[in-house]
Scaffold this active site. Structure first.
Site, PDB file in Angstrom:
ATOM      1  N   ASP A  30       0.858  -1.190   0.000  1.00 29.46           N
ATOM      2  CA  ASP A  30       0.000   0.000   0.000  1.00 29.46           C
ATOM      3  C   ASP A  30       0.898   1.245   0.000  1.00 29.46           C
ATOM      4  O   ASP A  30       1.980   1.249   0.595  1.00 29.46           O
ATOM      5  CB  ASP A  30      -0.908   0.003   1.240  1.00 29.46           C
ATOM      6  CG  ASP A  30      -2.160   0.856   1.037  1.00 29.46           C
ATOM      7  OD1 ASP A  30      -3.266   0.293   0.976  1.00 29.46           O
ATOM      8  OD2 ASP A  30      -2.013   2.106   0.944  1.00 29.46           O
ATOM      9  N   LYS A 206     -20.094  -7.609 -12.276  1.00 26.94           N
ATOM     10  CA  LYS A 206     -19.966  -6.958 -10.960  1.00 26.94           C
ATOM     11  C   LYS A 206     -20.937  -5.775 -10.823  1.00 26.94           C
ATOM     12  O   LYS A 206     -21.649  -5.639  -9.835  1.00 26.94           O
ATOM     13  CB  LYS A 206     -18.513  -6.506 -10.766  1.00 26.94           C
ATOM     14  CG  LYS A 206     -18.266  -5.704  -9.508  1.00 26.94           C
ATOM     15  CD  LYS A 206     -18.527  -6.510  -8.250  1.00 26.94           C
ATOM     16  CE  LYS A 206     -18.629  -5.615  -7.038  1.00 26.94           C
ATOM     17  NZ  LYS A 206     -18.962  -6.326  -5.823  1.00 26.94           N
ATOM     18  N   GLY A 255     -35.467  -0.099   4.863  1.00 26.58           N
ATOM     19  CA  GLY A 255     -34.676   0.692   5.796  1.00 26.58           C
ATOM     20  C   GLY A 255     -34.545   2.127   5.344  1.00 26.58           C
ATOM     21  O   GLY A 255     -35.387   2.628   4.582  1.00 26.58           O
ATOM     22  N   CYS A 262     -20.023   1.081  -1.892  1.00 30.73           N
ATOM     23  CA  CYS A 262     -20.179   0.413  -3.197  1.00 30.73           C
ATOM     24  C   CYS A 262     -21.504   0.644  -3.910  1.00 30.73           C
ATOM     25  O   CYS A 262     -21.501   1.087  -5.055  1.00 30.73           O
ATOM     26  CB  CYS A 262     -19.888  -1.063  -3.038  1.00 30.73           C
ATOM     27  SG  CYS A 262     -18.149  -1.292  -2.640  1.00 30.73           S
ATOM     28  N   ARG A 336     -18.564   5.541   4.564  1.00 30.25           N
ATOM     29  CA  ARG A 336     -18.674   6.092   3.209  1.00 30.25           C
ATOM     30  C   ARG A 336     -20.126   6.016   2.728  1.00 30.25           C
ATOM     31  O   ARG A 336     -20.752   4.970   2.768  1.00 30.25           O
ATOM     32  CB  ARG A 336     -17.729   5.338   2.254  1.00 30.25           C
ATOM     33  CG  ARG A 336     -16.267   5.651   2.522  1.00 30.25           C
ATOM     34  CD  ARG A 336     -15.352   4.871   1.607  1.00 30.25           C
ATOM     35  NE  ARG A 336     -15.158   3.496   2.037  1.00 30.25           N
ATOM     36  CZ  ARG A 336     -14.315   2.639   1.451  1.00 30.25           C
ATOM     37  NH1 ARG A 336     -13.606   2.999   0.415  1.00 30.25           N
ATOM     38  NH2 ARG A 336     -14.178   1.407   1.913  1.00 30.25           N
TER      39      ARG A 336
HETATM   40  P1  NAD Z   1     -10.211   1.057   0.410  1.00 31.49           P
HETATM   41  O1  NAD Z   1     -10.332   2.507   0.166  1.00 31.49           O
HETATM   42  O2  NAD Z   1     -10.583   0.487   1.733  1.00 31.49           O
HETATM   43  O3  NAD Z   1      -8.703   0.590   0.131  1.00 31.49           O
HETATM   44  C1  NAD Z   1      -7.961   0.982  -0.980  1.00 31.49           C
HETATM   45  C2  NAD Z   1      -6.476   0.986  -0.573  1.00 31.49           C
HETATM   46  O4  NAD Z   1      -5.681   1.172  -1.745  1.00 31.49           O
HETATM   47  C3  NAD Z   1      -6.099   2.126   0.381  1.00 31.49           C
HETATM   48  O5  NAD Z   1      -5.469   1.601   1.530  1.00 31.49           O
HETATM   49  C4  NAD Z   1      -5.130   3.006  -0.449  1.00 31.49           C
HETATM   50  O6  NAD Z   1      -4.116   3.608   0.335  1.00 31.49           O
HETATM   51  C5  NAD Z   1      -4.559   1.984  -1.399  1.00 31.49           C
HETATM   52  N1  NAD Z   1      -3.999   2.548  -2.636  1.00 31.49           N
HETATM   53  C6  NAD Z   1      -4.504   3.517  -3.431  1.00 31.49           C
HETATM   54  N2  NAD Z   1      -3.716   3.714  -4.502  1.00 31.49           N
HETATM   55  C7  NAD Z   1      -2.675   2.848  -4.380  1.00 31.49           C
HETATM   56  C8  NAD Z   1      -1.550   2.556  -5.188  1.00 31.49           C
HETATM   57  N3  NAD Z   1      -1.318   3.185  -6.337  1.00 31.49           N
HETATM   58  N4  NAD Z   1      -0.683   1.609  -4.764  1.00 31.49           N
HETATM   59  C9  NAD Z   1      -0.899   0.943  -3.599  1.00 31.49           C
HETATM   60  N5  NAD Z   1      -1.956   1.179  -2.800  1.00 31.49           N
HETATM   61  C10 NAD Z   1      -2.847   2.109  -3.194  1.00 31.49           C
HETATM   62  O7  NAD Z   1     -11.043   0.352  -0.749  1.00 31.49           O
HETATM   63  P2  NAD Z   1     -11.888  -1.004  -0.666  1.00 31.49           P
HETATM   64  O8  NAD Z   1     -13.154  -0.770   0.069  1.00 31.49           O
HETATM   65  O9  NAD Z   1     -10.990  -2.110  -0.258  1.00 31.49           O
HETATM   66  O10 NAD Z   1     -12.288  -1.181  -2.208  1.00 31.49           O
HETATM   67  C11 NAD Z   1     -11.305  -1.484  -3.167  1.00 31.49           C
HETATM   68  C12 NAD Z   1     -12.021  -1.861  -4.460  1.00 31.49           C
HETATM   69  O11 NAD Z   1     -12.795  -3.049  -4.270  1.00 31.49           O
HETATM   70  C13 NAD Z   1     -13.014  -0.810  -4.972  1.00 31.49           C
HETATM   71  O12 NAD Z   1     -12.992  -0.846  -6.379  1.00 31.49           O
HETATM   72  C14 NAD Z   1     -14.348  -1.313  -4.478  1.00 31.49           C
HETATM   73  O13 NAD Z   1     -15.426  -0.898  -5.276  1.00 31.49           O
HETATM   74  C15 NAD Z   1     -14.166  -2.815  -4.598  1.00 31.49           C
HETATM   75  N6  NAD Z   1     -14.986  -3.611  -3.681  1.00 31.49           N
HETATM   76  C16 NAD Z   1     -15.131  -3.193  -2.401  1.00 31.49           C
HETATM   77  C17 NAD Z   1     -15.872  -3.985  -1.514  1.00 31.49           C
HETATM   78  C18 NAD Z   1     -16.089  -3.543  -0.085  1.00 31.49           C
HETATM   79  O14 NAD Z   1     -16.942  -4.131   0.565  1.00 31.49           O
HETATM   80  N7  NAD Z   1     -15.372  -2.560   0.416  1.00 31.49           N
HETATM   81  C19 NAD Z   1     -16.427  -5.196  -1.955  1.00 31.49           C
HETATM   82  C20 NAD Z   1     -16.234  -5.575  -3.291  1.00 31.49           C
HETATM   83  C21 NAD Z   1     -15.504  -4.780  -4.147  1.00 31.49           C
HETATM   84  C1  UGA Z   2     -22.315  -4.817  -1.176  1.00 31.06           C
HETATM   85  C2  UGA Z   2     -22.679  -6.161  -1.821  1.00 31.06           C
HETATM   86  O1  UGA Z   2     -23.607  -6.845  -0.986  1.00 31.06           O
HETATM   87  C3  UGA Z   2     -21.448  -7.033  -2.002  1.00 31.06           C
HETATM   88  O2  UGA Z   2     -21.800  -8.236  -2.677  1.00 31.06           O
HETATM   89  C4  UGA Z   2     -20.432  -6.254  -2.837  1.00 31.06           C
HETATM   90  O3  UGA Z   2     -19.247  -7.001  -2.990  1.00 31.06           O
HETATM   91  C5  UGA Z   2     -20.118  -4.931  -2.169  1.00 31.06           C
HETATM   92  O4  UGA Z   2     -21.346  -4.162  -1.993  1.00 31.06           O
HETATM   93  C6  UGA Z   2     -19.210  -4.105  -2.995  1.00 31.06           C
HETATM   94  O5  UGA Z   2     -19.236  -4.188  -4.198  1.00 31.06           O
HETATM   95  O6  UGA Z   2     -18.473  -3.382  -2.361  1.00 31.06           O
HETATM   96  P1  UGA Z   2     -21.732  -3.942   1.271  1.00 31.06           P
HETATM   97  O7  UGA Z   2     -21.859  -2.599   0.660  1.00 31.06           O
HETATM   98  O8  UGA Z   2     -20.550  -4.249   2.099  1.00 31.06           O
HETATM   99  O9  UGA Z   2     -21.781  -5.067   0.115  1.00 31.06           O
HETATM  100  O10 UGA Z   2     -22.980  -4.208   2.203  1.00 31.06           O
HETATM  101  P2  UGA Z   2     -24.483  -4.750   1.981  1.00 31.06           P
HETATM  102  O11 UGA Z   2     -24.751  -5.745   3.016  1.00 31.06           O
HETATM  103  O12 UGA Z   2     -24.745  -5.137   0.579  1.00 31.06           O
HETATM  104  O13 UGA Z   2     -25.325  -3.434   2.323  1.00 31.06           O
HETATM  105  C7  UGA Z   2     -25.291  -2.296   1.492  1.00 31.06           C
HETATM  106  C8  UGA Z   2     -26.351  -1.307   1.948  1.00 31.06           C
HETATM  107  O14 UGA Z   2     -27.664  -1.800   1.674  1.00 31.06           O
HETATM  108  C9  UGA Z   2     -26.319  -1.020   3.448  1.00 31.06           C
HETATM  109  O15 UGA Z   2     -26.568   0.342   3.668  1.00 31.06           O
HETATM  110  C10 UGA Z   2     -27.448  -1.871   4.000  1.00 31.06           C
HETATM  111  O16 UGA Z   2     -27.997  -1.376   5.180  1.00 31.06           O
HETATM  112  C11 UGA Z   2     -28.436  -1.773   2.851  1.00 31.06           C
HETATM  113  N1  UGA Z   2     -29.383  -2.920   2.820  1.00 31.06           N
HETATM  114  C12 UGA Z   2     -28.926  -4.172   2.562  1.00 31.06           C
HETATM  115  C13 UGA Z   2     -30.730  -2.687   3.033  1.00 31.06           C
HETATM  116  O17 UGA Z   2     -31.172  -1.543   3.269  1.00 31.06           O
HETATM  117  N2  UGA Z   2     -31.607  -3.747   2.959  1.00 31.06           N
HETATM  118  C14 UGA Z   2     -31.178  -5.019   2.689  1.00 31.06           C
HETATM  119  O18 UGA Z   2     -32.042  -5.934   2.627  1.00 31.06           O
HETATM  120  C15 UGA Z   2     -29.806  -5.226   2.481  1.00 31.06           C
END
Ligand code: NAD
Ligand code: UGA
Length: 447
Positions: A30, A206, A255, A262, A336
């Site tokens: 990172d 996705k 809700g 996301c 977020r």
């Molecule tokens: P995050 O913001 O928590 O983490 C991203 C990390 O990347 C940070 O620590 C940042 O410092 C680092 N970073 C940025 N630029 C960099 C670089 N050039 N080199 C090395 N490190 C670098 O993000 P996240 O929530 O883990 O999400 C990452 C991706 O995964 C996003 O595209 C998101 O949409 C996707 N995603 C997130 C979730 C989730 O639940 N958070 C689930 C599925 C997919």
């Molecule tokens: C969501 C997807 O569920 C994951 O599959 C995906 O990987 C992720 O986004 C992503 O792309 O980052 P997440 O955002 O962590 O995951 O959480 P969820 O459980 O999906 O909830 C998202 C939002 O919807 C929350 O605000 C939650 O309260 C709301 N929600 C969820 C509802 O209001 N009703 C429901 O029945 C479910």
């Protein structure tokens, strides 16, 4: 295998921990030096249940390391994951600058036939773009790009990563596909379905998955509004439709509107991609608009209830509201795009004093919220409040002593925006109950 994961956030850390627990040698890289230092000192930069234990075990076994040094650590990697952020751009599209910077930083250090895997959520065409960056930057031969989107949820990230419903692999060639199959062979052995496809399809899968889930939530929230009008109960309606196997019971919990890092950004990203490619997505656009309106509507409902209690024009300015739950969902510290941010800002605009408590999101909340009294416990937050508004269904809220809360409040409105309680549990203590998709239940005014 030797694996490097670029990005130590929710997805990068979970991916790194899961792969390391399957006997791979993993380096998580990172650019945030403080984050890497914390991880190396055994401190978690995020709250994700159970992740600390798996990381500690893998690190002690020598299978997981954290560093800021790209050059040294990418050189030996067979597979390099990109798990950096992809936030919304100002125009509603996707800001790919972190992906581009990460691709450019690894390019010169990749070994021959290395596989670069895009784990981040990116719009269709991004794998092509990353390939183009690597072509100009990579000195090694045979480097290929694969799209392997992540479907984990915050709060259950580890479980979701260890037990995925499916693994989607979008590859340009057989080498990329074969390497990914090898990496995920423990999942193949457990009969987890693989979707082997093109990178563009994988990228769209996705976005379509997140948009569909967001649409289910938007749908049930609209049905909840109708339930309130007809004296219905959205919980019964959701169960009644969800037991149809074609619909499914998941993601039908009404809700305050969906939030998080996301759904809001990815629905915007899909709508933007639709327009850009001449195939607009009006359904998704409406889901986005309805969701944003819903959070504002909640704040308006609270304001209206406060005004009813006191008809003086200055009532709103004297009002105090306690928010229970700031994170966008339970079991995470992530703020977020949390509904709490919109609701609090609207209440404050009307002069309402806001106090709040969240079991795990207080540090992140402090960085984002101005003039909110952040309290160490729900009872402190409820002191002298005219209304409590529960926005996140943390299980600890279920164990609250409602009589004690009622005793410390000035007013008597309890807005349960997650239907965490049965109305009677609240009414029994003299409070008025406002749930979601259920009729409000208020005590008759004292004579
Ligand atoms: P995050 O913001 O928590 O983490 C991203 C990390 O990347 C940070 O620590 C940042 O410092 C680092 N970073 C940025 N630029 C960099 C670089 N050039 N080199 C090395 N490190 C670098 O993000 P996240 O929530 O883990 O999400 C990452 C991706 O995964 C996003 O595209 C998101 O949409 C996707 N995603 C997130 C979730 C989730 O639940 N958070 C689930 C599925 C997919
Ligand atoms: C969501 C997807 O569920 C994951 O599959 C995906 O990987 C992720 O986004 C992503 O792309 O980052 P997440 O955002 O962590 O995951 O959480 P969820 O459980 O999906 O909830 C998202 C939002 O919807 C929350 O605000 C939650 O309260 C709301 N929600 C969820 C509802 O209001 N009703 C429901 O029945 C479910």
């Amino acid at each position: 295998m030797e694996v490097a994961v670029i990005g130590a956030g929710y997805v990068g850390l979970t991916t790194a921990a899961c792969l390391a627990s399957h006997e791979n040698s993993v380096t998580c890289i990172d650019t945030d030096g403080a984050r890497v230092a914390a991880l190396n000192a055994g401190r978690m930069p995020i709250y994700e249940p159970g992740l600390d234990v798996v990381i500690e075990k893998a690190a002690k076994a020598g299978r997981l390391r954290f560093t800021t040094d790209v050059a040294t650590n990418v050189r030996s990697a067979d597979i390099v994951f990109l798990a950096v952020g992809t936030p919304s751009a100002a125009d509603g599209g996707v800001d790919l600058s972190q992906i581009e910077a990460a691709a450019a930083s690894i390019g010169p250090h990749l070994k021959s036939r290395a596989v670069v895997v895009i784990k981040s959520t990116v719009p269709p065409g991004t794998a092509q773009r990353v390939s183009a960056i690597l072509q100009t930057r990579a000195s090694a031969d045979g480097v290929t790009v694969v799209s392997n989107p992540e479907f984990l949820r915050e709060g259950s990230a580890l479980k979701d990563c260890q037990h995925p419903d499916r693994i989607v692999i979008g590859s340009f060639d057989d080498h990329g596909a074969a390497m990914m199959r090898k990496l995920y062979s423990p999942f193949g052995a457990r009969n987890v379905p693989f979707v082997m496809t093109t990178p563009a399809n994988a990228e769209l899968i996705k976005y379509a998955a997140n948009a569909f889930l967001a649409m289910k939530i938007g749908f049930i929230n609209d049905i909840a509004d109708l339930c309130e009008k007809i004296g219905g109960d959205v919980g019964d309606v959701a169960r009644g439709i969800g037991l149809d196997a074609r619909i499914g019971t998941a993601f039908l919990q009404a809700g305050p509107g969906y939030g998080g890092s996301c759904f809001p950004k990815d629905t915007r990203g899909l709508a933007h991609a639709g327009k850009a490619h001449g195939a607009p997505q009006p359904l998704v656009e409406l889901v986005i608009e309805r969701n944003e309106n819903r959070m504002r509507k909640i704040a308006r409902r609270v304001l209206d209830a406060l005004r009813i209690k006191d008809s003086e024009s200055t009532a709103r300015r004297q009002a105090r509201v306690a928010i229970f739950g700031l994170a966008f969902k339970p079991e995470t510290d992530d703020m977020r795009d949390a509904p709490s941010l919109t609701v609090i800002s609207m209440l404050q605009k009307e002069g309402v004093t806001v106090s709040a408590h969240d079991p795990h999101a207080m540090a992140n909340a402090r960085a984002l919220l101005d003039d909110v009294e952040l309290c160490t416990c729900p009872y402190e937050a409820a002191k002298d409040a005219d209304a409590i508004v529960l926005l996140t269904e943390w299980s600890s809220f279920r164990a609250l002593d409602i009589g004690r809360l009622a005793g410390t409040m000035r007013g008597q409105s309890f807005f349960d925006y997650r239907n965490a309680f049965k109305p009677n549990e609240i009414l029994a203590h003299g409070l008025d109950y406002f749930g979601v998709g259920r009729p409000a239940q208020v005590h008759a005014p004292a004579e």
